[in-house]
Design an enzyme around this catalytic site. Structure first.
Site, PDB file in Angstrom:
ATOM      1  N   ASN A   9      31.495  49.896  47.975  1.00 27.52           N
ATOM      2  CA  ASN A   9      31.680  49.259  46.673  1.00 27.52           C
ATOM      3  C   ASN A   9      30.421  48.459  46.364  1.00 27.52           C
ATOM      4  O   ASN A   9      30.208  47.395  46.933  1.00 27.52           O
ATOM      5  CB  ASN A   9      32.920  48.351  46.743  1.00 27.52           C
ATOM      6  N   LYS A  11      29.667  46.945  43.737  1.00 27.64           N
ATOM      7  CA  LYS A  11      29.928  45.841  42.795  1.00 27.64           C
ATOM      8  C   LYS A  11      28.887  45.880  41.661  1.00 27.64           C
ATOM      9  O   LYS A  11      28.381  46.950  41.349  1.00 27.64           O
ATOM     10  CB  LYS A  11      29.972  44.505  43.540  1.00 27.64           C
ATOM     11  N   HIS A  95      40.893  45.469  42.554  1.00 31.76           N
ATOM     12  CA  HIS A  95      40.053  44.682  43.467  1.00 31.76           C
ATOM     13  C   HIS A  95      40.296  43.195  43.210  1.00 31.76           C
ATOM     14  O   HIS A  95      40.506  42.784  42.058  1.00 31.76           O
ATOM     15  CB  HIS A  95      38.575  45.034  43.244  1.00 31.76           C
ATOM     16  N   GLU A  97      38.367  40.782  42.994  1.00 30.25           N
ATOM     17  CA  GLU A  97      37.461  40.166  42.006  1.00 30.25           C
ATOM     18  C   GLU A  97      37.958  40.435  40.589  1.00 30.25           C
ATOM     19  O   GLU A  97      37.783  39.603  39.686  1.00 30.25           O
ATOM     20  CB  GLU A  97      36.028  40.688  42.210  1.00 30.25           C
ATOM     21  N   GLU A 167      42.378  44.065  51.648  1.00 31.36           N
ATOM     22  CA  GLU A 167      41.183  43.226  51.583  1.00 31.36           C
ATOM     23  C   GLU A 167      41.595  41.757  51.468  1.00 31.36           C
ATOM     24  O   GLU A 167      41.844  41.263  50.352  1.00 31.36           O
ATOM     25  CB  GLU A 167      40.338  43.600  50.358  1.00 31.36           C
ATOM     26  N   GLY A 173      32.942  39.063  51.200  1.00 30.04           N
ATOM     27  CA  GLY A 173      31.640  38.476  50.903  1.00 30.04           C
ATOM     28  C   GLY A 173      31.401  37.136  51.584  1.00 30.04           C
ATOM     29  O   GLY A 173      30.471  36.417  51.247  1.00 30.04           O
ATOM     30  N   SER A 212      33.832  41.904  54.562  1.00 32.19           N
ATOM     31  CA  SER A 212      32.732  41.648  55.499  1.00 32.19           C
ATOM     32  C   SER A 212      32.650  42.674  56.631  1.00 32.19           C
ATOM     33  O   SER A 212      32.298  42.333  57.758  1.00 32.19           O
ATOM     34  CB  SER A 212      32.824  40.223  56.054  1.00 32.19           C
TER      35      SER A 212
END
Ligand code: PGA
Length: 253
Positions: A9, A11, A95, A97, A167, A173, A212
């Site tokens: 991904n 991003k 996701h 985010e 996730e 991150g 991560s």
């Protein structure tokens, strides 16, 4: 047997020149040994470029998001039909985010999941708890709720043509990975929830871990019985790291 899958991904990162360099390196390093599924998810702006660069490789194209609506007057949105037309095989849905920064609700995520499947895309449904939720002991309830909304909307059979990614939000991150045991516990829970509705679908469902993931921790994660691969953010922008993660998946295959 479930074939391992590593999905990158990207991003909101990349430029034409860096995309080309990254893909050239990925292709060169995987040409003769791939043996696991590898997908890359560039920003929408670069889907066409990446589709062209992936031709003749074993690497498949995924998108990071899709509109809930079909084509029409929806400024700024990209429809599932457009993603297919650009050569996408799969799309990341829900996701964290998008849930956090763009207010995507469980219900909207379910609608997008359905829209993606209708168009023939493989949805990669992301679920995961925040740090507060984990510390409150709510991890199981949160991921079950996120999965249940999609099961209710799409039915369990839809998961035969989908991927689920666990996730934990606190691991994305942050450099803080869930331990293999923590991830396995949630993966086992997700698989058993699906098995309540359909054992065969549960047995075939690919469950990715994300948060991560890097070369240094991938092998231990992939050694877990219910971890079928990874959704990789930061490390997927480094060809050597991403290939090393794919290699670890292949060893665990
Ligand atoms: P990360 O991102 O690997 O950079 O933690 C994972 C993701 O958000 O999919």
């Amino acid at each position: 047997m479930r074939r391992k899958l590593v999905a990158g991904n990207w991003k909101m990162q990349g430029r034409q020149a860096s995309n080309a360099a990254l893909l050239q390196s990925l292709k060169a390093q995987t040409a003769d040994w791939l043996g696991v599924d590898m997908w890359v998810a560039p920003p929408a702006a670069y889907l066409m470029q990446v589709a062209g660069l992936l031709q003749g490789s074993g690497i498949a194209l995924a998108a990071q998001n899709v509109a809930r609506e079909n084509d029409g007057a929806f400024t700024g949105e990209v429809s599932a039909g457009m993603l297919v037309d650009c050569g996408c095989h799969a799309v990341i849905i829900g996701h964290s985010e998008r849930r956090t920064h763009y207010g995507e609700s469980d219900a909207l995520v379910a609608e997008k999941f359905l829209k993606a499947q209708e168009a023939g895309l493989v949805p990669v449904l992301c679920v995961g708890e925040t740090l507060d939720e984990r510390e409150a002991g709510a991890t199981a309830a949160v991921v079950r709720r996120q999965l249940d909304v999609v099961l209710a909307a799409a039915g369990v059979a839809a998961l035969a043509q989908a991927v689920v990614a666990y996730e934990p939000v606190w691991a994305i991150g942050t450099g803080r990975t869930a331990t293999p045991e923590q991830a396995q516990e949630v993966h086992a829970l997700l698989r058993s929830r699906v098995a309540q509705d359909d054992e065969a679908v549960a047995a075939g469902l690919r469950l990715l871990y994300g948060g991560s993931v890097k070369a240094a921790n991938a092998a231990a994660l992939f050694a877990m019985p219910d971890i079928d691969g990874a959704l990789v953010g930061g490390a997927s922008l480094d060809a050597n790291e991403f290939v090393a993660i794919a290699r670890a998946a292949r060893v665990a295959q």
